[in-house]
Design a protein around this motif. Structure first.
Motif, short mmCIF file in Angstrom:
data_model
loop_
_atom_site.label_atom_id
_atom_site.label_comp_id
_atom_site.label_asym_id
_atom_site.label_seq_id
_atom_site.Cartn_x
_atom_site.Cartn_y
_atom_site.Cartn_z
N VAL A 82 0.84 -1.20 0.00
CA VAL A 82 0.00 0.00 0.00
C VAL A 82 0.88 1.25 0.00
O VAL A 82 0.66 2.19 -0.77
CB VAL A 82 -0.95 0.00 1.22
N ALA A 83 1.89 1.26 0.85
CA ALA A 83 2.80 2.41 0.93
C ALA A 83 3.51 2.63 -0.40
O ALA A 83 3.71 3.77 -0.83
CB ALA A 83 3.81 2.20 2.05
N ARG A 84 3.89 1.53 -1.08
CA ARG A 84 4.56 1.65 -2.37
C ARG A 84 3.65 2.31 -3.40
O ARG A 84 4.07 3.20 -4.15
CB ARG A 84 5.00 0.27 -2.86
N ARG A 85 2.39 1.88 -3.43
CA ARG A 85 1.45 2.44 -4.41
C ARG A 85 1.17 3.92 -4.12
O ARG A 85 1.04 4.72 -5.05
CB ARG A 85 0.15 1.63 -4.40
N ILE A 86 1.09 4.27 -2.87
CA ILE A 86 0.85 5.68 -2.54
C ILE A 86 2.07 6.52 -2.93
O ILE A 86 1.93 7.66 -3.38
CB ILE A 86 0.51 5.83 -1.05
N ALA A 87 3.25 5.96 -2.80
CA ALA A 87 4.46 6.67 -3.25
C ALA A 87 4.41 6.93 -4.75
O ALA A 87 4.86 7.99 -5.23
CB ALA A 87 5.70 5.88 -2.88
N VAL A 88 3.86 5.99 -5.51
CA VAL A 88 3.68 6.20 -6.96
C VAL A 88 2.70 7.34 -7.20
O VAL A 88 2.91 8.20 -8.06
CB VAL A 88 3.18 4.90 -7.64
N LEU A 89 1.62 7.36 -6.43
CA LEU A 89 0.64 8.43 -6.56
C LEU A 89 1.27 9.80 -6.27
O LEU A 89 0.99 10.78 -6.96
CB LEU A 89 -0.53 8.19 -5.61
N VAL A 90 2.11 9.86 -5.27
CA VAL A 90 2.80 11.12 -4.95
C VAL A 90 3.63 11.57 -6.15
O VAL A 90 3.65 12.76 -6.50
CB VAL A 90 3.67 10.95 -3.68
N ARG A 91 4.31 10.63 -6.80
CA ARG A 91 5.09 10.98 -7.99
C ARG A 91 4.19 11.46 -9.12
O ARG A 91 4.53 12.41 -9.86
CB ARG A 91 5.90 9.77 -8.46
N ALA A 92 3.04 10.82 -9.27
CA ALA A 92 2.10 11.21 -10.33
C ALA A 92 1.58 12.62 -10.10
O ALA A 92 1.48 13.43 -11.04
CB ALA A 92 0.94 10.22 -10.38
N GLN A 93 1.27 12.93 -8.86
CA GLN A 93 0.77 14.26 -8.54
C GLN A 93 1.83 15.32 -8.82
O GLN A 93 1.55 16.37 -9.41
CB GLN A 93 0.33 14.31 -7.07
N GLN A 94 3.07 15.03 -8.46
CA GLN A 94 4.15 15.97 -8.70
C GLN A 94 4.43 16.13 -10.19
O GLN A 94 4.74 17.24 -10.66
CB GLN A 94 5.42 15.52 -7.98
N ALA A 95 4.29 15.06 -10.96
CA ALA A 95 4.48 15.15 -12.41
C ALA A 95 3.47 16.09 -13.03
O ALA A 95 3.80 16.87 -13.95
CB ALA A 95 4.37 13.76 -13.03
N ALA A 96 2.24 16.05 -12.55
CA ALA A 96 1.22 16.95 -13.07
C ALA A 96 1.53 18.40 -12.69
O ALA A 96 1.40 19.32 -13.51
CB ALA A 96 -0.15 16.54 -12.56
N VAL A 97 1.94 18.62 -11.45
CA VAL A 97 2.32 19.97 -11.02
C VAL A 97 3.47 20.49 -11.89
O VAL A 97 3.45 21.64 -12.35
CB VAL A 97 2.70 19.99 -9.53
N ASP A 98 4.46 19.64 -12.13
CA ASP A 98 5.62 20.04 -12.92
C ASP A 98 5.25 20.36 -14.37
O ASP A 98 5.97 21.11 -15.05
CB ASP A 98 6.67 18.93 -12.90
N ALA A 99 4.14 19.80 -14.85
CA ALA A 99 3.73 20.01 -16.25
C ALA A 99 3.03 21.34 -16.46
O ALA A 99 2.86 21.78 -17.60
CB ALA A 99 2.81 18.87 -16.69
N VAL A 100 2.63 22.01 -15.39
CA VAL A 100 1.82 23.23 -15.51
C VAL A 100 2.68 24.42 -15.94
O VAL A 100 3.68 24.74 -15.32
CB VAL A 100 1.13 23.54 -14.16
#
Length: 373
Positions: A255-273
């Motif tokens: 579960v912790a691993r998958r949430i870490a992936v989600l954190v990366r996904a959220q940051q990738a979207a922020v970085d794309a703005v």
């Protein structure tokens, strides 16, 4: 005057609305009570059976049509400060005649705000002998691009909700119910500077797989993953909205691993703005990270929504939205992953588009946050 901004701010907004009305080929727009009227003139409240409306001709000065019993309240806003024309009426008089009198003679195209109900739209249409159009394209264009005063209020809202999230780990612990925690969070939202609590989601364990779960009497257990999505309006009327995911006790490693992936996904979207990037490209930036880890099917909603005088407004950061981002747009970045019957997670920040990227209005840690066991 009881409005949060100087009269000059509202004057600029009304001037822009008039110009956008002309650009859209409309002869006039009629704005009823709701977010658009609050934005344009500082008039708050909801539509009632007695018509209140702001009439903005494409060429000419605005007029406010208002029941006389509401006149004092309306004059204590930017309407009074700007000296806008006011046409008041009492029961037994025809308010729709006042609306038509504030327009050009025989208008061919009329826009109405989406908050104006059929109760008023239909009599107005009958009187004019035309089919009104939604003024949404005109009104959203103005509200999508935040001015400096609005950004300052959104920043204030972000700081206030961050302060609440910093208190959440001390409120979340095994043995308490979601409802108990939610009540404490609601109190904290007001204590930290909001005038209203707009929503509180405390979604523990399997409830975390429901993106719009609110609170329930479920008892929080050791090992639960808990999604906390909260927001309110600060005194000026601008909204906060931030989500973090908490672990009560020791989380399962997968579960912790998958949430870490989600954190990366959220940051990738922020970085794309940045200006010129489309809303759908920002959405794809988050979605691509999740897809690469086999989590695409677990992401079941758009990446974000605009925010301002309402919690959800344009622009929507979603697949298929080819709207180019522009400086001054403000919206959430909130990908989530959901596993029905098990758990869910969402990470959400509000960002404002700048000349070369964006500024993040929420600064609390994004990683899975430990809470009291």
């Amino acid at each position: 005057m009881s409005t949060p901004f100087p009269a000059s701010v509202y004057a600029a907004r009304l001037d822009r609305a008039r110009a956008l009305t002309a650009d859209a080929g409309l002869d006039a727009i009629v704005v009823g009570p709701g977010p658009d009227l609050t934005y344009l003139a500082g008039v708050e409240g909801n539509t009632i059976e007695r018509l209140t409306a702001l009439v903005i001709p494409a060429a000419g000065d605005p007029t406010v049509v208002v029941p006389r019993m509401e006149l004092a309240k309306v004059r204590d806003t930017a309407v009074g400060a700007l000296g806008l024309a006011v046409a008041d009426w009492v029961d037994g008089q025809d308010p729709y005649a006042l609306v038509t009198a504030a327009m050009p003679e025989a208008p061919a195209r009329l826009g109405v705000s989406d908050a104006l109900p059929a109760l008023h739209v239909i009599p107005l249409a009958d009187r004019l002998g035309l089919r009104p159009e939604l003024a949404t394209p005109v009104l959203r264009e103005g509200r999508m691009i935040k001015d400096a005063a609005e950004i300052a209020e959104l920043r204030r809202a972000g700081e206030a909700i961050d302060a609440v999230h910093r208190r959440v780990p001390g409120l979340l612990r095994a043995g308490r119910t979601e409802r108990e925690v939610g009540a404490d969070i609601a109190a904290a939202i007001v204590e930290e500077g909001h005038r209203t609590v707009e929503f509180v989601i405390v979604a523990s364990g399997p409830h975390g797989a429901d993106p719009h779960h609110e609170v329930s009497d479920r008892v929080i257990h050791d090992g639960d993953i808990v999604v906390v999505d909260i927001g309110g309006a600060v005194p000026a009327g601008y909204n906060s909205d931030s989500t973090r995911t908490y672990a009560v006790g020791e989380p399962d490693p997968e579960v912790a691993r998958r949430i870490a992936v989600l954190v990366r996904a959220q940051q990738a979207a922020v970085d794309a703005v940045r200006p010129g990037v489309t809303a759908e490209q920002v959405d794809a930036a988050a979605r691509d990270v999740l897809a690469a880890e086999g989590l695409a099917e677990a992401f079941v909603h758009r990446t974000g929504h605009g925010i301002g005088v309402t919690t959800h407004e344009e622009p929507y950061i979603a697949p298929g939205n080819d709207l180019p981002l522009r400086e001054g747009m403000a919206f959430s970045i909130e990908p989530g992953i959901y596993f029905p019957g098990a758990w869910g997670s969402r990470i959400e920040d509000i960002v404002v588009v700048t000349a070369d990227g964006c500024v993040n209005l929420n600064t609390t840690p994004h990683a899975l946050t430990p809470a009291g066991g």
